[in-house]
Design a protein around this motif. Structure first.
Motif, PDB file in Angstrom:
ATOM      1  N   ASN A  83     -28.123  -3.597 -17.294  1.00  0.00           N
ATOM      2  CA  ASN A  83     -26.933  -3.168 -17.793  1.00  0.00           C
ATOM      3  C   ASN A  83     -26.250  -2.778 -17.044  1.00  0.00           C
ATOM      4  O   ASN A  83     -24.869  -2.836 -17.356  1.00  0.00           O
ATOM      5  CB  ASN A  83     -26.923  -2.013 -18.738  1.00  0.00           C
ATOM      6  CG  ASN A  83     -27.447  -2.421 -20.027  1.00  0.00           C
ATOM      7  OD1 ASN A  83     -27.527  -3.664 -20.810  1.00  0.00           O
ATOM      8  ND2 ASN A  83     -27.888  -1.036 -21.068  1.00  0.00           N
ATOM      9  N   ALA A  84     -26.264  -2.235 -16.085  1.00  0.00           N
ATOM     10  CA  ALA A  84     -25.801  -2.350 -14.978  1.00  0.00           C
ATOM     11  C   ALA A  84     -25.688  -2.982 -14.340  1.00  0.00           C
ATOM     12  O   ALA A  84     -24.040  -3.093 -14.071  1.00  0.00           O
ATOM     13  CB  ALA A  84     -26.221  -1.358 -13.107  1.00  0.00           C
ATOM     14  N   LEU A  85     -25.629  -4.236 -13.735  1.00  0.00           N
ATOM     15  CA  LEU A  85     -25.782  -5.392 -12.579  1.00  0.00           C
ATOM     16  C   LEU A  85     -24.230  -6.378 -13.988  1.00  0.00           C
ATOM     17  O   LEU A  85     -23.774  -6.603 -13.853  1.00  0.00           O
ATOM     18  CB  LEU A  85     -26.924  -6.408 -12.779  1.00  0.00           C
ATOM     19  CG  LEU A  85     -27.507  -5.729 -12.274  1.00  0.00           C
ATOM     20  CD1 LEU A  85     -29.025  -7.064 -12.538  1.00  0.00           C
ATOM     21  CD2 LEU A  85     -27.355  -5.955 -10.803  1.00  0.00           C
ATOM     22  N   LEU A  86     -24.866  -6.448 -15.656  1.00  0.00           N
ATOM     23  CA  LEU A  86     -23.978  -6.564 -16.594  1.00  0.00           C
ATOM     24  C   LEU A  86     -22.543  -5.802 -16.601  1.00  0.00           C
ATOM     25  O   LEU A  86     -21.376  -7.191 -16.626  1.00  0.00           O
ATOM     26  CB  LEU A  86     -24.616  -7.125 -17.824  1.00  0.00           C
ATOM     27  CG  LEU A  86     -23.820  -6.867 -19.037  1.00  0.00           C
ATOM     28  CD1 LEU A  86     -23.166  -8.881 -18.495  1.00  0.00           C
ATOM     29  CD2 LEU A  86     -23.994  -7.030 -20.696  1.00  0.00           C
ATOM     30  N   MET A  87     -22.279  -4.472 -16.910  1.00  0.00           N
ATOM     31  CA  MET A  87     -21.128  -3.767 -16.047  1.00  0.00           C
ATOM     32  C   MET A  87     -20.976  -4.356 -15.203  1.00  0.00           C
ATOM     33  O   MET A  87     -19.616  -4.357 -14.786  1.00  0.00           O
ATOM     34  CB  MET A  87     -21.288  -2.518 -16.418  1.00  0.00           C
ATOM     35  CG  MET A  87     -20.274  -1.682 -16.749  1.00  0.00           C
ATOM     36  SD  MET A  87     -19.150  -2.040 -18.265  1.00  0.00           S
ATOM     37  CE  MET A  87     -18.035  -1.015 -18.076  1.00  0.00           C
ATOM     38  N   LEU A  88     -21.062  -4.515 -13.685  1.00  0.00           N
ATOM     39  CA  LEU A  88     -20.949  -4.825 -12.434  1.00  0.00           C
ATOM     40  C   LEU A  88     -19.455  -6.146 -12.516  1.00  0.00           C
ATOM     41  O   LEU A  88     -18.646  -6.271 -12.034  1.00  0.00           O
ATOM     42  CB  LEU A  88     -21.625  -4.609 -11.563  1.00  0.00           C
ATOM     43  CG  LEU A  88     -22.138  -3.867 -11.033  1.00  0.00           C
ATOM     44  CD1 LEU A  88     -23.327  -3.600  -9.375  1.00  0.00           C
ATOM     45  CD2 LEU A  88     -21.077  -2.199 -10.393  1.00  0.00           C
TER      46      LEU A  88
END
Length: 217
Positions: free
Chosen positions: A97-102
């Motif tokens: 989710n952190a990568l997706l949000m980035l």
């Protein structure tokens, strides 16, 4: 990163690639929201620009990240329970989710600059702050989604729990990002960044401690 975490991240990535309508829907939401702001306000001043950016980021995070646990049914969770540990599962969700949000943050910033102009004085600094803010929002809403997934009214519960948590974080992000709009030197930047990183670390620690109890339920 152990093999279970990597496998779970790969699983989420494959699901996102297969369900492309979800990703395209989020991108359409971002573009349409910013376009409505553009036809309403034109190119706003820097303070309004900054506030609108973080409001859009908040709703993008809710749509892109919070669904990660809500779309998992009981049968799939039982399967994950048999092949992976609770901490591996929550760590994989936090990382993905952190990568997706980035990615969503960078795309939102690009559309903002194209449609609403570029009032930012230090773009590189703002990009770093925006990525840090997107990471922070994703961690909070991933943790809240993990808790809300065990309830009947997932969306309502997540909104109730998230409001008192996310408001101080948004206020802090707004103050930090405002620095990038001015050429003047500001004191206290690194203290506020450290405070935000400390908040992120607290969320991760709470997720690692509390999620195993939910996992066994």
């Amino acid at each position: 990163m152990n093999r279970s975490v990597f496998t779970l991240i790969k699983k989420d990535l494959l699901l996102e690639m297969r369900q492309q309508y979800t990703l395209y829907g989020i991108l359409l939401y971002v573009a349409s929201t910013i376009f409505v702001v553009y036809i309403t306000l034109g190119q706003p001043e820097d303070t309004v620009w900054n506030a609108l950016f973080w409001v859009v980021q908040l709703f993008v995070c809710v749509n892109a990240v919070a669904k990660s646990f809500l779309q998992e049914n009981k049968g799939r969770m039982l399967y994950f329970y048999s092949i992976a540990g609770s901490r591996d599962f929550i760590v994989s969700k936090l990382i993905f989710n952190a990568l997706l949000m980035l990615v969503m943050t960078l795309l939102s910033l690009f559309v903002f600059v194209v449609l609403l102009g570029n009032p930012i004085y230090n773009m590189l600094q703002f990009v770093g702050i925006a990525c840090l803010g997107g990471l922070s929002l994703s961690l909070v809403f991933t943790f809240l989604a993990a808790i809300a997934a065990k309830a009947q009214q997932q969306a309502a519960l997540m909104a109730v729990m998230g409001f008192p948590v996310i408001i101080p974080q948004l206020m802090l992000l707004g103050r930090i990002s405002k620095i990038a709009f001015s050429p003047a030197l500001h004191q206290g930047l690194w203290q506020m960044v450290a405070l935000l990183l400390g908040f992120d670390a607290l969320v991760i620690i709470l997720a690692l401690i509390l999620f195993p109890f939910l996992w066994k339920d």
